[in-house]
Scaffold this motif. Sequence first.
Motif, PDB file in Angstrom:
ATOM      1  N   ILE B 126       0.329   5.249   3.074  1.00  0.00           N
ATOM      2  CA  ILE B 126      -1.300   5.360   3.445  1.00  0.00           C
ATOM      3  C   ILE B 126      -2.194   4.187   2.820  1.00  0.00           C
ATOM      4  CG2 ILE B 126      -3.336   6.930   3.508  1.00  0.00           C
ATOM      5  CD1 ILE B 126      -1.229   9.218   3.787  1.00  0.00           C
ATOM      6  N   VAL B 127      -2.181   4.353   1.653  1.00  0.00           N
ATOM      7  CA  VAL B 127      -2.957   3.327   1.018  1.00  0.00           C
ATOM      8  C   VAL B 127      -2.695   1.838   1.567  1.00  0.00           C
ATOM      9  CG1 VAL B 127      -4.116   2.242  -1.056  1.00  0.00           C
ATOM     10  CG2 VAL B 127      -3.055   4.569  -1.083  1.00  0.00           C
ATOM     11  N   GLN B 128      -1.362   1.478   1.683  1.00  0.00           N
ATOM     12  CA  GLN B 128      -1.027   0.091   2.104  1.00  0.00           C
ATOM     13  C   GLN B 128      -1.354  -0.323   3.349  1.00  0.00           C
ATOM     14  OE1 GLN B 128       3.379   0.130   1.349  1.00  0.00           O
ATOM     15  NE2 GLN B 128       2.932  -1.546  -0.130  1.00  0.00           N
ATOM     16  N   VAL B 129      -1.178   0.923   4.370  1.00  0.00           N
ATOM     17  CA  VAL B 129      -1.783   0.706   5.651  1.00  0.00           C
ATOM     18  C   VAL B 129      -3.213   0.791   5.572  1.00  0.00           C
ATOM     19  CG1 VAL B 129      -1.828   1.825   8.020  1.00  0.00           C
ATOM     20  CG2 VAL B 129       0.201   1.755   6.557  1.00  0.00           C
ATOM     21  N   ALA B 130      -3.996   1.557   5.109  1.00  0.00           N
ATOM     22  CA  ALA B 130      -5.338   1.399   5.038  1.00  0.00           C
ATOM     23  C   ALA B 130      -6.003   0.086   4.591  1.00  0.00           C
ATOM     24  CB  ALA B 130      -5.992   2.690   4.186  1.00  0.00           C
ATOM     25  N   ASN B 131      -5.313  -0.311   3.415  1.00  0.00           N
ATOM     26  CA  ASN B 131      -5.727  -1.670   3.085  1.00  0.00           C
ATOM     27  C   ASN B 131      -5.282  -2.799   4.019  1.00  0.00           C
ATOM     28  OD1 ASN B 131      -6.356  -0.368   0.663  1.00  0.00           O
ATOM     29  ND2 ASN B 131      -5.049  -1.562  -0.664  1.00  0.00           N
ATOM     30  N   ASN B 132      -4.669  -2.647   4.979  1.00  0.00           N
ATOM     31  CA  ASN B 132      -4.202  -3.731   5.861  1.00  0.00           C
ATOM     32  C   ASN B 132      -4.942  -3.514   7.290  1.00  0.00           C
ATOM     33  OD1 ASN B 132      -2.493  -5.704   4.700  1.00  0.00           O
ATOM     34  ND2 ASN B 132      -1.360  -3.801   4.370  1.00  0.00           N
ATOM     35  N   PHE B 133      -5.890  -2.454   7.366  1.00  0.00           N
ATOM     36  CA  PHE B 133      -6.736  -2.396   8.572  1.00  0.00           C
ATOM     37  C   PHE B 133      -7.567  -3.444   9.049  1.00  0.00           C
ATOM     38  CE2 PHE B 133      -5.961   1.339  11.172  1.00  0.00           C
ATOM     39  CZ  PHE B 133      -5.305   2.266  10.343  1.00  0.00           C
ATOM     40  N   ASP B 134      -8.045  -4.275   8.101  1.00  0.00           N
ATOM     41  CA  ASP B 134      -8.818  -5.675   8.422  1.00  0.00           C
ATOM     42  C   ASP B 134      -7.846  -6.454   9.183  1.00  0.00           C
ATOM     43  OD1 ASP B 134     -11.109  -4.491   7.477  1.00  0.00           O
ATOM     44  OD2 ASP B 134     -10.654  -5.700   5.413  1.00  0.00           O
ATOM     45  N   TYR B 135      -6.656  -6.533   8.947  1.00  0.00           N
ATOM     46  CA  TYR B 135      -5.772  -7.612   9.488  1.00  0.00           C
ATOM     47  C   TYR B 135      -5.361  -6.879  11.189  1.00  0.00           C
ATOM     48  CZ  TYR B 135      -1.006  -9.429  10.397  1.00  0.00           C
ATOM     49  OH  TYR B 135       0.096 -10.279  10.850  1.00  0.00           O
ATOM     50  N   PHE B 136      -5.153  -5.526  11.116  1.00  0.00           N
ATOM     51  CA  PHE B 136      -4.943  -4.857  12.454  1.00  0.00           C
ATOM     52  C   PHE B 136      -5.804  -5.183  13.211  1.00  0.00           C
ATOM     53  CE2 PHE B 136      -2.815  -1.335  10.150  1.00  0.00           C
ATOM     54  CZ  PHE B 136      -1.452  -2.199   9.752  1.00  0.00           C
ATOM     55  N   ARG B 137      -7.386  -5.603  12.991  1.00  0.00           N
ATOM     56  CA  ARG B 137      -8.305  -5.580  14.087  1.00  0.00           C
ATOM     57  C   ARG B 137      -8.020  -7.064  15.053  1.00  0.00           C
ATOM     58  NH1 ARG B 137     -11.783  -4.328   9.550  1.00  0.00           N
ATOM     59  NH2 ARG B 137     -12.252  -1.971  10.004  1.00  0.00           N
ATOM     60  N   LEU B 229      -3.177  -0.026  -5.725  1.00  0.00           N
ATOM     61  CA  LEU B 229      -3.682  -0.166  -4.425  1.00  0.00           C
ATOM     62  C   LEU B 229      -4.993   0.196  -4.291  1.00  0.00           C
ATOM     63  CD1 LEU B 229      -0.534   0.092  -2.566  1.00  0.00           C
ATOM     64  CD2 LEU B 229      -1.720  -1.994  -2.627  1.00  0.00           C
ATOM     65  N   ARG B 230      -5.329   1.440  -4.649  1.00  0.00           N
ATOM     66  CA  ARG B 230      -6.520   2.188  -4.565  1.00  0.00           C
ATOM     67  C   ARG B 230      -7.801   1.424  -5.149  1.00  0.00           C
ATOM     68  NH1 ARG B 230      -7.340   7.142  -2.717  1.00  0.00           N
ATOM     69  NH2 ARG B 230      -5.313   8.259  -1.937  1.00  0.00           N
ATOM     70  N   MET B 231      -7.188   0.937  -6.446  1.00  0.00           N
ATOM     71  CA  MET B 231      -8.361   0.167  -7.217  1.00  0.00           C
ATOM     72  C   MET B 231      -8.672  -1.102  -6.341  1.00  0.00           C
ATOM     73  SD  MET B 231      -7.274   0.644 -11.324  1.00  0.00           S
ATOM     74  CE  MET B 231      -7.896  -0.808 -11.993  1.00  0.00           C
ATOM     75  N   ALA B 232      -7.492  -2.010  -6.034  1.00  0.00           N
ATOM     76  CA  ALA B 232      -7.753  -3.160  -5.193  1.00  0.00           C
ATOM     77  C   ALA B 232      -8.723  -2.758  -3.973  1.00  0.00           C
ATOM     78  CB  ALA B 232      -6.426  -3.759  -4.718  1.00  0.00           C
ATOM     79  N   ARG B 233      -8.431  -1.646  -3.305  1.00  0.00           N
ATOM     80  CA  ARG B 233      -9.492  -1.292  -2.305  1.00  0.00           C
ATOM     81  C   ARG B 233     -10.850  -1.113  -2.428  1.00  0.00           C
ATOM     82  NH1 ARG B 233      -9.194  -0.895   2.712  1.00  0.00           N
ATOM     83  NH2 ARG B 233     -10.467   0.620   3.967  1.00  0.00           N
ATOM     84  N   ASN B 234     -10.960  -0.278  -3.660  1.00  0.00           N
ATOM     85  CA  ASN B 234     -12.343  -0.198  -4.045  1.00  0.00           C
ATOM     86  C   ASN B 234     -13.013  -1.645  -4.653  1.00  0.00           C
ATOM     87  OD1 ASN B 234     -11.941   2.456  -3.685  1.00  0.00           O
ATOM     88  ND2 ASN B 234     -11.411   2.903  -5.585  1.00  0.00           N
ATOM     89  N   ASP B 235     -12.193  -2.595  -5.153  1.00  0.00           N
ATOM     90  CA  ASP B 235     -12.893  -3.698  -5.458  1.00  0.00           C
ATOM     91  C   ASP B 235     -13.233  -4.512  -4.569  1.00  0.00           C
ATOM     92  OD1 ASP B 235     -12.449  -2.971  -8.152  1.00  0.00           O
ATOM     93  OD2 ASP B 235     -10.400  -4.163  -8.568  1.00  0.00           O
TER      94      ASP B 235
END
Lengths: 246, 238
Positions: B126-137, B229-235
């Motif tokens: 989930i975190v991997q997918v969530a972190n890549n949503f910008d790319y899906f756009r 991954l969560r930390m990377a997303r928050n950063d």
Amino acid sequence: MAMFQTIRNMACFALLASLSACANAPDDLAVNTNDPYEDFNRNMFAFNMKVDDIVVEPAAKGYRNLPQVNQDMMTNFADWTTLPSTSLNSALQGDAENAALGVLSFLVNGLTLGMADLTDDSDDPVQTNFEDTMRGYEVPQGRYIVLPFIGPGSTRSHSAWLVDSVTNPLRFASTPAASTITAVSPPVRVVSYRGNHYDLINDVKYGSLDPYSRTRSIYLQYGANIGDSDDQSKDDPFDAFIQSQE
Amino acid sequence: MPLSSHKNKLWCIDTLAYRFYQRVMGKGRLLIWLYAVLLGGMSLPASANVDRLDEGVAMINNLVSSVQDIAKQQSTSTEIHDQTNRIIDQFFDYESVASFTIGPYWRKASPEQKQDYLKTFREVLIVQVANNFDYFRTLEYHHVNAANKGQDWIIIDGIIHDTTNTYPDAVISWRIRNIAGEPLTIFDLSVENVSMLITQKDENMAIIRQNKGNLDALIDLLRERSKDLRMARNDSGS
């Protein structure tokens, strides 16, 4: 110097040939059936990652900061230097048309040292190498091997790479320009390849729990899908999974 | 039995049946009915397969539009997390997929380890997918082909196109599990013929093997990965 390089290449070839011979070691001694030299390979992979950290990745980053025109020039140059090998191997594969297109593209684009693609896209030859020639003659893929500086491959692909390096017609041209092109093309090829696949490679390098096994899996799956016979005999792992559930 | 008497017997049965249906339905309607039964009987499995293929194509299109809808919204990270969770439950047979990724170690695992693995692997996914949503756009999906593969699978091929032209077009294949009488579920996604699930399985198995068959070592690594991954997303501030 050229003699020294040839001797070194021959020595490497002999080493690889001996590794190919060892590739028939019993599977029960291997950690992974495709990767009997895993410990050695992991060490080489770690070494290559260090080289990537210190040299290749920063250079690729610099490449990506160049204007697109300059990136295209570097990529075109890298592709152009492989055209003599493409022609030679096309001839060995019996594809005279591709061999002729290779010669034509090499001569025409040679006016700009390969930096501009002056030919129509439809006239571009299909890139090929000695590994494709070996595959055509049904030489088995062999075992998975990671070599320092060169990276992941199989006993066949590394052997083919050596043959391509030794037999590249550019090496036999005794002009200073040809020597310079031969010396410059490998680093340009490495940097442009790393730059063009920057995100993909970084995703594996930084985004996986075990970059080594992920790289190996991608390499072997790709090999299986382009018709490497070693993997063709294996059952579909998804069907095997369904059967194990029943 | 001589052939002629056999023929006569069949003729008698045919005639009796014909007379019966002639009385009940009339000659024309009987022929139409027979043709309908014959054609229907012959085409039933084929049409069921076609329906299943269409169902698979519709499911993938539905998944793609669901992902694009999420990508278009300016959702918070918790919202994206919840929506991705729902997508996994709606389109995937998550437990089968997760068990596939650790191969034979799934059977050897204790019930607690299985639960731990299912939970942690889902978190990372989930975190991997969530972190890549910008790319899906910036991605577009174009359907190319759908076909059965054996009895158990449907393969749906498509092309992913990056509208910013940063990445070249990529051929992707969805592997869908097709069990008669059950809803279709996505099992795997291949990009340029490299299976995501086999890659994940090879990586997981290598880690377990390196730790002498200890599944907990993989679960611990996945937990750390999820945290990173969560930390990377928050950063990144999303």
